[in-house]
Design a protein around this motif. Structure first.
Motif, PDB file in Angstrom:
ATOM      1  N   ALA A 105       0.833  -1.207   0.000  1.00 44.39           N
ATOM      2  CA  ALA A 105       0.000   0.000   0.000  1.00 44.39           C
ATOM      3  C   ALA A 105       0.867   1.256   0.000  1.00 44.39           C
ATOM      4  O   ALA A 105       0.581   2.230  -0.717  1.00 44.39           O
ATOM      5  N   ARG A 106       1.941   1.256   0.775  1.00 45.33           N
ATOM      6  CA  ARG A 106       2.826   2.426   0.831  1.00 45.33           C
ATOM      7  C   ARG A 106       3.524   2.639  -0.511  1.00 45.33           C
ATOM      8  O   ARG A 106       3.751   3.786  -0.928  1.00 45.33           O
ATOM      9  N   ASP A 107       3.850   1.553  -1.205  1.00 44.44           N
ATOM     10  CA  ASP A 107       4.435   1.680  -2.541  1.00 44.44           C
ATOM     11  C   ASP A 107       3.455   2.392  -3.476  1.00 44.44           C
ATOM     12  O   ASP A 107       3.850   3.275  -4.253  1.00 44.44           O
ATOM     13  N   ALA A 108       2.182   2.006  -3.399  1.00 45.09           N
ATOM     14  CA  ALA A 108       1.165   2.618  -4.265  1.00 45.09           C
ATOM     15  C   ALA A 108       1.020   4.107  -3.956  1.00 45.09           C
ATOM     16  O   ALA A 108       0.876   4.933  -4.869  1.00 45.09           O
ATOM     17  N   LEU A 109       1.053   4.452  -2.676  1.00 46.61           N
ATOM     18  CA  LEU A 109       0.936   5.866  -2.301  1.00 46.61           C
ATOM     19  C   LEU A 109       2.143   6.663  -2.788  1.00 46.61           C
ATOM     20  O   LEU A 109       2.002   7.792  -3.269  1.00 46.61           O
ATOM     21  N   ALA A 110       3.339   6.076  -2.655  1.00 45.07           N
ATOM     22  CA  ALA A 110       4.550   6.770  -3.088  1.00 45.07           C
ATOM     23  C   ALA A 110       4.553   6.965  -4.608  1.00 45.07           C
ATOM     24  O   ALA A 110       4.952   8.030  -5.113  1.00 45.07           O
ATOM     25  N   GLU A 111       4.087   5.959  -5.348  1.00 41.32           N
ATOM     26  CA  GLU A 111       4.083   6.041  -6.806  1.00 41.32           C
ATOM     27  C   GLU A 111       3.129   7.121  -7.318  1.00 41.32           C
ATOM     28  O   GLU A 111       3.380   7.754  -8.345  1.00 41.32           O
ATOM     29  N   THR A 112       2.040   7.327  -6.604  1.00 43.40           N
ATOM     30  CA  THR A 112       1.033   8.295  -7.049  1.00 43.40           C
ATOM     31  C   THR A 112       1.192   9.662  -6.401  1.00 43.40           C
ATOM     32  O   THR A 112       0.571  10.636  -6.839  1.00 43.40           O
ATOM     33  N   GLY A 113       1.986   9.752  -5.327  1.00 43.12           N
ATOM     34  CA  GLY A 113       2.168  11.012  -4.634  1.00 43.12           C
ATOM     35  C   GLY A 113       1.003  11.402  -3.746  1.00 43.12           C
ATOM     36  O   GLY A 113       0.846  12.583  -3.396  1.00 43.12           O
ATOM     37  N   TRP A 114       0.188  10.422  -3.361  1.00 44.73           N
ATOM     38  CA  TRP A 114      -0.968  10.703  -2.491  1.00 44.73           C
ATOM     39  C   TRP A 114      -0.491  10.612  -1.048  1.00 44.73           C
ATOM     40  O   TRP A 114      -0.155   9.531  -0.559  1.00 44.73           O
ATOM     41  N   ASP A 115      -0.450  11.726  -0.352  1.00 43.91           N
ATOM     42  CA  ASP A 115       0.128  11.797   0.987  1.00 43.91           C
ATOM     43  C   ASP A 115      -0.943  11.546   2.043  1.00 43.91           C
ATOM     44  O   ASP A 115      -1.578  12.475   2.543  1.00 43.91           O
ATOM     45  N   ILE A 116      -1.153  10.282   2.391  1.00 45.00           N
ATOM     46  CA  ILE A 116      -2.163   9.878   3.371  1.00 45.00           C
ATOM     47  C   ILE A 116      -1.533   8.911   4.361  1.00 45.00           C
ATOM     48  O   ILE A 116      -0.784   8.003   3.976  1.00 45.00           O
TER      49      ILE A 116
END
Length: 599
Positions: free
Chosen positions: A481-492
């Protein structure tokens, strides 16, 4: 409304008992009761507190309803407050963070530990010690063999499951026990939760003594520990609450107020034995422009002289008693820590045959003190969302979204995205998605979270951004999940909750939180709902998807469903023996050979 408008409206009201509402557009700001509607509403032309003045200024209309008696006005006011939740009234909000024991509304009820029982279920509790509750439920199942499976699994069962082999279920799903006998076992189990400790403690004690006599010391020790949990289950304060023989049921109530938080503790006794306890939170009335304290209970104007009026336990008890008992049976007697501030509440209760007492000494005073101790207990249960933020070191996570993936060996792969706002499910914001067909939980979770993140970043998701993401899984799923957030730049912010040991997995590593921590309960509710929603969608997709089984002569849609439900996937069907296949209803040896030949 200004003073002139209030006086003008009051002049149109009757001088009779009733209920009035201050409204702003379609929103009810405040509900009150009155002996004389005209005089009571006229008093608001000269409010005696800033809070009430602010409420009147916001209002643009006053509505009313006439009642025959003051008691009817009292009950109508309580019902309207519960239904409309006006922000300037004290409002009852039940504490749902404690576990309950529920018997489901089913012809063959299952027993479960839950914080959110299904509609129609018979629930007992809430209880404060989750570990003890689970121990007792295990003892109940061990003794009375009640089912614990979901209704879905129950309906699809063709042979007894492992619980039957282990002796903790009598397998009503396959008629190993007749419905009448099962119903008797359910009744016996419910008697325990209704206060008859002996229906479980006595057989446990006999089994413990028999194990000791047979030198089965480890088993005897386990039974001893279980017996101790059973005997302690109904808690302290179990002595008779009253020497009076006519008090068959007694409720003991006490209120505590700390700032803008009000709590009421209720102990319930039947036949002289304490059988239930609960804590309730009341949302304090709003102060002028803020979520503050204070309320006006609609009594005579000379009683209300400022905001401190609503901050007294006596005022809280008045609000609680009318709202709580307006739709529940009355006990024979009530023991209160102090008399409610509104004498009409006591008149109403006594008119219903309830003996209301404020004990000063003896057994009754001891129980009132116990109720006060419960009411004063302050912890994160008053605000599990805030406690969660503090525990994680982030701001208050008002909006939490949960994610889970479900599939059968890499087929019918789906993901769920559920949403909770301030601790309650926001079902209108639930989403689900079909994912790529693969047997890789980490990749599946990465795809699911990336889908949500991309939609949010691109502005294609009509929902607000969450304050926290909760992943169903462990460190691997969290990393995906953290990889997906980092790839998209969604800071949650994101954490995971692992089922096996209920570990909260954070970017800094796993954490074990106390079993009774309300913030953990909140995460569990989100996780369990994400799991339920994913499994439900997976079952739908699995039953709809076309498989190679459709090409086998003699295999229709219903038989295909039975095969997939029995084996989980086409791959497992391929690995099944002829004997395994013929074990499925509707498949004979000829059809089984056709399946094996085709696959």
């Amino acid at each position: 409304m200004d003073a002139a408008a209030v006086r003008s409206r009051a002049a149109d009201l009757p001088a009779e008992p009733g209920v009035y509402q201050f409204r702003s557009g379609e929103t009810t700001l405040y509900v009150g009761k009155a002996v004389d509607l005209r005089d009571r509403v006229r008093s608001y032309s000269d409010p005696r507190s800033d809070r009430i003045r602010g409420m009147v200024e916001r209002a643009d209309a006053i509505e009313f309803a006439v009642t025959d008696t003051e008691t009817q006005a009292l009950l109508l006011e309580a019902n309207l407050i519960k239904r409309l939740q006006p922000r300037y009234n004290v409002r009852l909000k039940d504490d749902k963070s404690y576990p309950l024991v529920a018997f489901t509304d089913h012809e063959v009820p299952r027993i479960e530990v839950t914080r959110d029982p299904d509609a129609g279920a018979v629930a007992y509790g809430p209880f404060t010690n989750k570990g003890r509750v689970e121990t007792v439920v295990k003892a109940i199942r061990d003794e009375y063999r009640l089912r614990g499976c979901s209704d879905h699994k129950y309906a699809g069962r063709e042979r007894p499951c492992l619980d039957y082999e282990m002796g903790i279920c009598s397998a009503p799903c396959t008629d190993e026990i007749d419905p009448a006998s099962y119903a008797e076992d359910v009744t016996a189990a419910r008697r325990f939760f209704e206060g008859e400790t002996g229906v479980l403690a006595d057989p446990l004690r006999r089994r413990m003594e028999a194990a000791a006599e047979n030198a089965e010391f480890e088993r005897a020790a386990n039974l001893r520990d279980r017996l101790a949990a059973v005997e302690a289950f109904h808690g302290e304060g179990g002595e008779a609450v009253s020497a009076r023989s006519d008090d068959r049921t007694v409720d003991v109530l006490a209120a505590a107020v700390e700032g803008d938080v009000a709590r009421v503790a209720r102990l319930h006794s039947e036949r002289g034995q304490l059988v239930d306890r609960s804590r309730h939170r009341l949302n304090a009335a709003a102060a002028d422009g803020l979520d503050g304290t204070g309320t006006d209970h609609g009594g005579a104007p000379d009683v209300i002289d400022g905001d401190d009026y609503a901050n007294t336990p006596a005022a809280v008890l008045s609000a609680f008693l009318t709202q709580y008992y307006a739709e529940r049976p009355f006990p024979d007697a009530m023991l209160l820590a102090e008399r409610p501030d509104d004498s009409r509440v006591v008149d109403w209760l006594e008119g219903e045959g309830v003996a209301v007492r404020v004990p000063g000494a003896g057994r009754e005073a001891k129980l009132v003190e116990l109720a006060l101790k419960n009411a004063r207990k302050r912890d994160g249960r008053d605000d599990p969302t805030g406690a969660l933020g503090e525990r994680l070191g982030i701001g208050r996570p008002e909006r939490v979204e949960g994610f889970d993936v479900s599939h059968a060996g890499g087929t019918a792969v789906v993901g769920s995205n559920v949403c909770f706002v301030d601790g309650s499910a926001e079902t209108s914001d639930y989403r689900r998605k079909k994912l790529s067909e693969r047997n890789d939980d980490y990749a599946n979770m990465r795809e699911l979270v990336r889908w949500r993140a991309e939609r949010a970043v691109d502005g294609r998701d009509d929902r607000p951004d969450p304050d926290l993401l909760l992943i169903d899984g462990g460190e691997g799923q969290l990393a995906a999940a953290r990889d997906a957030l980092a790839e998209t730049g969604w800071d949650i912010s994101v954490v995971a909750l692992a089922k096996a040991e209920e570990l909260v997995v954070t970017p800094n590593g796993p954490q074990r939180w106390p079993d009774d921590a309300p913030e953990l309960h909140l995460l569990q509710r989100v996780r369990d709902e994400a799991h339920r929603f994913a499994v439900q969608y997976h079952q739908t997709v699995r039953d709809e998807v076309k498989t190679v089984l459709d090409d086998v002569p003699g295999i229709g849609p219903e038989t295909r469903k039975r095969l997939l439900r029995r084996f989980g996937s086409v791959e497992n069907v391929r690995a099944a023996s002829t004997a395994d296949l013929t074990d499925v209803d509707g498949i004979g040896s000829t059809t089984a050979e056709r399946i094996r030949g085709r696959l």
